[in-house]
Design a protein around this motif. Structure first.
Motif, PDB file in Angstrom:
ATOM      1  N   ALA A   1      -0.037   5.206  -6.657  1.00 27.28           N
ATOM      2  CA  ALA A   1      -0.636   5.212  -5.327  1.00 27.28           C
ATOM      3  C   ALA A   1      -1.805   4.222  -5.279  1.00 27.28           C
ATOM      4  O   ALA A   1      -2.517   4.012  -6.257  1.00 27.28           O
ATOM      5  CB  ALA A   1      -1.107   6.619  -4.978  1.00 27.28           C
TER       6      ALA A   1
ATOM      7  N   ARG B   1       0.854  -1.199   0.000  1.00 26.25           N
ATOM      8  CA  ARG B   1       0.000   0.000   0.000  1.00 26.25           C
ATOM      9  C   ARG B   1       0.884   1.242   0.000  1.00 26.25           C
ATOM     10  O   ARG B   1       1.771   1.394   0.849  1.00 26.25           O
ATOM     11  CB  ARG B   1      -0.911   0.007   1.224  1.00 26.25           C
ATOM     12  CG  ARG B   1      -1.854   1.210   1.274  1.00 26.25           C
ATOM     13  CD  ARG B   1      -2.733   1.139   2.508  1.00 26.25           C
ATOM     14  NE  ARG B   1      -3.537  -0.089   2.492  1.00 26.25           N
ATOM     15  CZ  ARG B   1      -4.331  -0.450   3.501  1.00 26.25           C
ATOM     16  NH1 ARG B   1      -4.379   0.295   4.604  1.00 26.25           N
ATOM     17  NH2 ARG B   1      -5.036  -1.561   3.408  1.00 26.25           N
TER      18      ARG B   1
ATOM     19  N   GLN C   1       0.788   5.608  -0.513  1.00 23.97           N
ATOM     20  CA  GLN C   1      -0.047   6.811  -0.549  1.00 23.97           C
ATOM     21  C   GLN C   1       0.277   7.694  -1.749  1.00 23.97           C
ATOM     22  O   GLN C   1      -0.583   8.435  -2.215  1.00 23.97           O
ATOM     23  CB  GLN C   1       0.141   7.607   0.753  1.00 23.97           C
ATOM     24  CG  GLN C   1      -0.334   6.875   1.993  1.00 23.97           C
ATOM     25  CD  GLN C   1      -0.180   7.708   3.248  1.00 23.97           C
ATOM     26  OE1 GLN C   1       0.447   8.773   3.225  1.00 23.97           O
ATOM     27  NE2 GLN C   1      -0.722   7.224   4.351  1.00 23.97           N
ATOM     28  N   THR C   2       1.512   7.600  -2.223  1.00 21.18           N
ATOM     29  CA  THR C   2       1.921   8.358  -3.403  1.00 21.18           C
ATOM     30  C   THR C   2       2.657   7.419  -4.344  1.00 21.18           C
ATOM     31  O   THR C   2       2.997   6.281  -3.982  1.00 21.18           O
ATOM     32  CB  THR C   2       2.835   9.534  -3.028  1.00 21.18           C
ATOM     33  OG1 THR C   2       3.993   9.032  -2.355  1.00 21.18           O
ATOM     34  CG2 THR C   2       2.113  10.519  -2.101  1.00 21.18           C
TER      35      THR C   2
END
Length: 520
Positions: A102, A27, A29-30
């Motif tokens: 992401a 995972r 985020q960016t």
């Protein structure tokens, strides 16, 4: 960036020929650049021992030994179809970089467990930082020897001293020198398939101890002196009661206590112990004898080695223990034996202790089967402590007395996971097709005397690995390893749950998922 591993199976433990599969979840985020995502199936055997104190009282450094007994890898990212396509870019570390958008990404993987360990001297020689040392940095040295055996079970219970671990590890390699790699771990328990059992037979393995109860004889009557030497010659010495010597001397009970198991002595994990405890009267004295106490244990003997330092740890698991008993021993019909007891009398009779005291208690599921690996060996004994009381009789001049007899019998513990029938058939065919031994040349006889020379036989040792390659190359894989690629897992067999205890200080569990760890 976070990483985690989710396994598809929910087995209490895995075994040889099993498949272990799952998915790696990443995972971000960016958008993040990575060079590769690698999943490894690993097994490690680690030991750490302090050497004995030396005469100079210098502080001794701990000796450490590390063996990578299982090591398989698979690259789940990048896929082969996108390697070399546009979108990759160079990096300062010289690795190819790929951009992960992401969101959450998942990558499946699958491994198959082999039969034997794959201890590689090249991988074990690399220094590794030890987690045992806490804040102190302790480096592993190259081990002296390696043993190729069946993969050992998971072993815990010796914190900071010895352990055998299995786990799946996912590593997200970052191309930048200033960004650390992200790792995720999932530990699991492993229990090996048991070796082929010998065919059943009527032979028994046993341990025996004998015991002679004490006898308190009355004081010897005074002898009346004879007035004449001739009277003494013809009439013998008369005692004060008028009787002559030669009366029958009373005897105390003489017994033997056995613990018996079918030969070879094999116990099975999570199953009761098929032991028999038998008390044998060796001279026919079978009256007024009772069982006062009984204790049955499984004793584990763990031999641990770290470089030149060795230690033996003993631990026991109590299966049955009770005191304050008063159970009469029921002896069977007497049988005359040719082996006469040392105190006279050749009549024997047996009394068997009721096995229901321990037959309903299976071995705990935390006991691993017997095994041997490079630096750790586990063997077992059955220990029995039997208390017997003899109340005595006036005719035997015996007072009530109690004795405690200890018995030890070496045993093997099997996992209870039987090999697949296809493997057993293939192994039997391979043994039947083994090439015959080459014919030996006959030795010419000679009438001259031949001088016999005694040559000392060196004990068999483990294979030593040095920096130089052996002249004949590595040994070929075992037949079990060759068959492991074709034989399917042992399905349809009910497995006992092998669940070794987990401590709160478990370094592998506490090292986390997606965090940096000292386990490499």
């Amino acid at each position: 960036m976070l990483a985690s591993i989710v396994l598809d199976q929910t087995f209490p433990h895995y075994t040889n020929l099993d498949y272990i599969s799952g998915k790696v979840f990443v995972r971000t985020q960016t958008a993040t650049t990575v060079s590769a995502i690698v999943v490894k199936l690993e097994g490690e055997s680690r030991t750490r021992l302090l050497p004995p104190p030396n005469p100079s009282n210098d502080r001794q450094k701990p000796q450490l030994e590390f063996h990578k007994i299982l090591y398989k890898t698979i690259a789940v990212f990048p896929p082969p179809e996108i390697v070399g396509q546009q979108g990759s870019s160079g990096s300062l570390s010289g690795k190819t970089a790929y951009t992960l958008p992401a969101g959450q990404h998942e990558y499946p993987f699958s491994f198959k467990f082999p039969f034997n360990n794959a201890c590689d001297p090249a991988s074990n020689s690399n220094p590794t930082i030890s987690l045992f040392g806490g804040l102190n940095v302790e480096m592993y040295k190259s081990p002296h020897s390696h043993v190729k055996k069946t993969l050992p079970p998971t072993l815990v219970g010796f914190p900071g001293e010895a352990e055998i671990r299995y786990y799946v590890k996912a590593t997200i390699n970052r191309p930048s020198l200033f960004k650390e790699n992200v790792r995720a771990y999932v530990p699991f328990n492993f229990c090996p398939i048991e070796p082929p059992r010998p065919p059943p037979s009527d032979a028994l393995g046993f341990a025996r101890r004998r015991h002679q109860f004490n006898m308190n004889m009355p004081p010897t009557p005074a002898v009346i002196p004879s007035k004449s030497k001739m009277a003494s010659f013809f009439g013998g010495s008369k005692k004060n009661n008028g009787s002559t010597s030669g009366s029958t001397t009373p005897t105390a009970p003489f017994i033997a206590v056995d613990i018996r198991l079918p030969e070879p002595a094999i116990l099975t994990c999570a199953k009761p112990v098929p032991a028999r405890l038998v008390v044998t009267s060796l001279n026919g004295k079978v009256t007024a004898m009772t069982l006062t106490s009984l204790q049955l244990e499984v004793v584990a003997i763990t031999k641990i080695r770290a470089q030149d330092v060795g230690r033996v740890e003993r631990s026991s698991t109590v299966l049955f223990s009770r005191s304050g008993m008063a159970i009469p021993l029921q002896f069977g019909d007497s049988v005359a034996r040719e082996a006469i007891a040392p105190n006279g009398g050749g009549v024997e009779s047996e009394a068997e202790i009721d096995s229901r005291y321990w037959s309903d208690t299976p071995l705990p599921n935390a006991i691993p089967p017997s095994f041997e690996t490079c630096n750790i060996t586990r063997s077992y004994e059955i220990f029995a402590r039997i208390g017997i009381r003899y109340d005595g009789t006036a005719a035997d001049f015996c007072k009530p007395q109690t004795t405690t007899i200890d018995l030890r019998l070496p045993v093997q513990i099997f996992s209870g996971i039987t090999p697949p029938p296809e493997l057993l058939e293939a192994m039997s065919r391979a043994q039947a097709q083994a090439p015959p031994l080459p014919a030996r040349k006959p030795v010419a006889s000679s009438l001259a005397p031949v001088e016999t020379v005694q040559i000392p036989v060196q004990p068999v040792q483990h294979v030593e690995h040095s920096g130089e390659e052996p002249p004949f190359g590595d040994a070929p894989p075992s037949y079990e390893d060759a068959m492991a690629t074709d034989v399917q897992p042992a399905g349809g067999i009910q497995r006992a749950e092998y669940v070794p205890p987990v401590t709160a200080e478990d370094p592998l569990l506490n090292s986390g998922r997606g965090e940096k760890s000292g386990w490499h």
